[in-house]
Design a protein around this motif. Sequence first.
Motif, PDB file in Angstrom:
ATOM      1  N   THR A 164     -54.878 -47.557  55.535  1.00 56.86           N
ATOM      2  CA  THR A 164     -53.705 -47.149  56.319  1.00 56.86           C
ATOM      3  C   THR A 164     -53.000 -45.979  55.636  1.00 56.86           C
ATOM      4  OG1 THR A 164     -52.102 -48.587  55.188  1.00 56.86           O
ATOM      5  CG2 THR A 164     -53.327 -49.545  57.063  1.00 56.86           C
ATOM      6  N   ALA A 165     -52.198 -45.270  56.398  1.00 57.80           N
ATOM      7  CA  ALA A 165     -51.441 -44.144  55.846  1.00 57.80           C
ATOM      8  C   ALA A 165     -50.493 -44.619  54.751  1.00 57.80           C
ATOM      9  CB  ALA A 165     -50.672 -43.435  56.955  1.00 57.80           C
ATOM     10  N   LYS A 166     -49.839 -45.744  54.976  1.00 58.12           N
ATOM     11  CA  LYS A 166     -48.912 -46.286  53.981  1.00 58.12           C
ATOM     12  C   LYS A 166     -49.649 -46.581  52.674  1.00 58.12           C
ATOM     13  CE  LYS A 166     -45.749 -50.143  53.113  1.00 58.12           C
ATOM     14  NZ  LYS A 166     -45.144 -51.362  53.666  1.00 58.12           N
ATOM     15  N   GLU A 167     -50.813 -47.214  52.763  1.00 61.05           N
ATOM     16  CA  GLU A 167     -51.588 -47.524  51.560  1.00 61.05           C
ATOM     17  C   GLU A 167     -52.060 -46.248  50.863  1.00 61.05           C
ATOM     18  OE1 GLU A 167     -54.738 -49.986  53.019  1.00 61.05           O
ATOM     19  OE2 GLU A 167     -53.443 -51.733  53.265  1.00 61.05           O
ATOM     20  N   ARG A 168     -52.494 -45.246  51.634  1.00 64.18           N
ATOM     21  CA  ARG A 168     -52.925 -43.985  51.035  1.00 64.18           C
ATOM     22  C   ARG A 168     -51.767 -43.304  50.303  1.00 64.18           C
ATOM     23  NH1 ARG A 168     -56.021 -44.100  55.727  1.00 64.18           N
ATOM     24  NH2 ARG A 168     -54.523 -42.896  56.942  1.00 64.18           N
ATOM     25  N   PHE A 169     -50.587 -43.346  50.912  1.00 67.48           N
ATOM     26  CA  PHE A 169     -49.398 -42.746  50.303  1.00 67.48           C
ATOM     27  C   PHE A 169     -49.031 -43.465  49.010  1.00 67.48           C
ATOM     28  CE2 PHE A 169     -44.640 -42.547  50.203  1.00 67.48           C
ATOM     29  CZ  PHE A 169     -44.530 -41.205  49.889  1.00 67.48           C
ATOM     30  N   ARG A 170     -48.985 -44.780  49.048  1.00 70.97           N
ATOM     31  CA  ARG A 170     -48.597 -45.552  47.856  1.00 70.97           C
ATOM     32  C   ARG A 170     -49.653 -45.421  46.749  1.00 70.97           C
ATOM     33  NH1 ARG A 170     -43.929 -48.256  48.461  1.00 70.97           N
ATOM     34  NH2 ARG A 170     -44.377 -49.636  46.714  1.00 70.97           N
ATOM     35  N   LYS A 171     -50.908 -45.360  47.129  1.00 66.29           N
ATOM     36  CA  LYS A 171     -51.964 -45.159  46.127  1.00 66.29           C
ATOM     37  C   LYS A 171     -51.861 -43.757  45.524  1.00 66.29           C
ATOM     38  CE  LYS A 171     -55.432 -48.523  47.487  1.00 66.29           C
ATOM     39  NZ  LYS A 171     -55.680 -49.186  46.212  1.00 66.29           N
ATOM     40  N   THR A 172     -51.489 -42.777  46.330  1.00 61.84           N
ATOM     41  CA  THR A 172     -51.283 -41.423  45.801  1.00 61.84           C
ATOM     42  C   THR A 172     -50.215 -41.455  44.713  1.00 61.84           C
ATOM     43  OG1 THR A 172     -51.970 -40.353  47.857  1.00 61.84           O
ATOM     44  CG2 THR A 172     -50.524 -39.084  46.404  1.00 61.84           C
ATOM     45  N   LEU A 173     -49.135 -42.179  44.966  1.00 65.85           N
ATOM     46  CA  LEU A 173     -48.070 -42.297  43.968  1.00 65.85           C
ATOM     47  C   LEU A 173     -48.578 -43.029  42.727  1.00 65.85           C
ATOM     48  CD1 LEU A 173     -45.061 -43.227  46.283  1.00 65.85           C
ATOM     49  CD2 LEU A 173     -45.755 -40.969  45.477  1.00 65.85           C
ATOM     50  N   ALA A 174     -49.330 -44.110  42.930  1.00 67.51           N
ATOM     51  CA  ALA A 174     -49.854 -44.880  41.797  1.00 67.51           C
ATOM     52  C   ALA A 174     -50.832 -44.052  40.964  1.00 67.51           C
ATOM     53  CB  ALA A 174     -50.527 -46.153  42.304  1.00 67.51           C
ATOM     54  N   TYR A 175     -51.687 -43.299  41.632  1.00 72.25           N
ATOM     55  CA  TYR A 175     -52.668 -42.489  40.902  1.00 72.25           C
ATOM     56  C   TYR A 175     -52.010 -41.309  40.196  1.00 72.25           C
ATOM     57  CZ  TYR A 175     -56.217 -45.214  43.386  1.00 72.25           C
ATOM     58  OH  TYR A 175     -56.986 -46.236  43.874  1.00 72.25           O
ATOM     59  N   THR A 176     -50.934 -40.791  40.759  1.00 70.17           N
ATOM     60  CA  THR A 176     -50.181 -39.740  40.078  1.00 70.17           C
ATOM     61  C   THR A 176     -49.568 -40.295  38.798  1.00 70.17           C
ATOM     62  OG1 THR A 176     -49.724 -38.578  42.150  1.00 70.17           O
ATOM     63  CG2 THR A 176     -48.267 -38.101  40.296  1.00 70.17           C
ATOM     64  N   GLY A 216     -34.674 -44.491  51.524  1.00 76.03           N
ATOM     65  CA  GLY A 216     -33.974 -43.446  52.261  1.00 76.03           C
ATOM     66  C   GLY A 216     -34.836 -42.711  53.283  1.00 76.03           C
ATOM     67  N   ILE A 217     -36.153 -42.726  53.098  1.00 73.03           N
ATOM     68  CA  ILE A 217     -37.010 -41.969  54.002  1.00 73.03           C
ATOM     69  C   ILE A 217     -37.878 -42.861  54.892  1.00 73.03           C
ATOM     70  CG2 ILE A 217     -37.063 -39.935  52.521  1.00 73.03           C
ATOM     71  CD1 ILE A 217     -39.834 -40.759  51.563  1.00 73.03           C
ATOM     72  N   ALA A 218     -37.804 -44.178  54.676  1.00 71.45           N
ATOM     73  CA  ALA A 218     -38.612 -45.107  55.490  1.00 71.45           C
ATOM     74  C   ALA A 218     -38.075 -45.159  56.912  1.00 71.45           C
ATOM     75  CB  ALA A 218     -38.611 -46.494  54.874  1.00 71.45           C
ATOM     76  N   ALA A 219     -38.972 -45.382  57.838  1.00 71.06           N
ATOM     77  CA  ALA A 219     -38.590 -45.473  59.259  1.00 71.06           C
ATOM     78  C   ALA A 219     -37.872 -46.788  59.528  1.00 71.06           C
ATOM     79  CB  ALA A 219     -39.832 -45.360  60.138  1.00 71.06           C
ATOM     80  N   MET A 260     -45.621 -40.484  58.706  1.00 64.65           N
ATOM     81  CA  MET A 260     -44.715 -40.241  59.837  1.00 64.65           C
ATOM     82  C   MET A 260     -45.419 -40.583  61.138  1.00 64.65           C
ATOM     83  SD  MET A 260     -42.857 -36.715  58.717  1.00 64.65           S
ATOM     84  CE  MET A 260     -41.857 -36.643  57.239  1.00 64.65           C
ATOM     85  N   ASP A 261     -46.663 -40.175  61.266  1.00 61.22           N
ATOM     86  CA  ASP A 261     -47.429 -40.473  62.482  1.00 61.22           C
ATOM     87  C   ASP A 261     -47.637 -41.972  62.659  1.00 61.22           C
ATOM     88  OD1 ASP A 261     -47.584 -37.747  62.895  1.00 61.22           O
ATOM     89  OD2 ASP A 261     -49.673 -37.576  62.194  1.00 61.22           O
TER      90      ASP A 261
END
Length: 192
Positions: free
Chosen positions: A74-86, A189-192, A135-136
């Motif tokens: 999912t987009a949410k998982e990809r986003f959170r993994k991006t943060l974790a991998y960073t 602050g940015i969550a839908a 966002m999508d």
Amino acid sequence: MSSTKDIILNCARDQFLSDGYKGLSMRRIAAKADISATAIYRHFSNKEELFHCVLEKGFNTYTRYLTPALDASTAKERFRKTLAYTLAFVLEHPRYFELIFVRSDTKDQLVHHDELRTRSKMSFDFYTARIRECMDEGYLKQDDPSELSVLLLATFTGFFSLYTSGVLPRSQGEIEALFWRTTERILTGIAA
């Protein structure tokens, strides 16, 4: 065991971080790498090529950390993994983080290398794509994905700069917990 070329690259990276581009010396790098001054030229023809390879190694390392995030479903998982991998990249390669995100003279050198300048923009584009997906998918509020990417990258770069400079806790557990607590505040602050 590291190859001679990797040892040279690490020594060059560390010398650049302490002395800047103008302070890079093939002789001093060779001395730190415990090889002869002429032996360094078997691997690199000059200082510019060496520095180019140092930057390339930093960008390649960061890319290897980020790309597995694309495997999430999912987009949410990809986003959170991006943060974790960073976070993992910074904890495991703080010197490369400093090289590619903090040093202003790195940006000065990128002016001369189109392919590296393109690589330096990769993290911004990667974050922006993950934000647009969120966002999508409805995980994040509708907003300008590029501007939100600037906000997040600036925040994380500042956070990690505080960490690498020694201002924040140095234990891995403490810094991970602090990173996720501060990240959750931003996401609220940015969550839908």
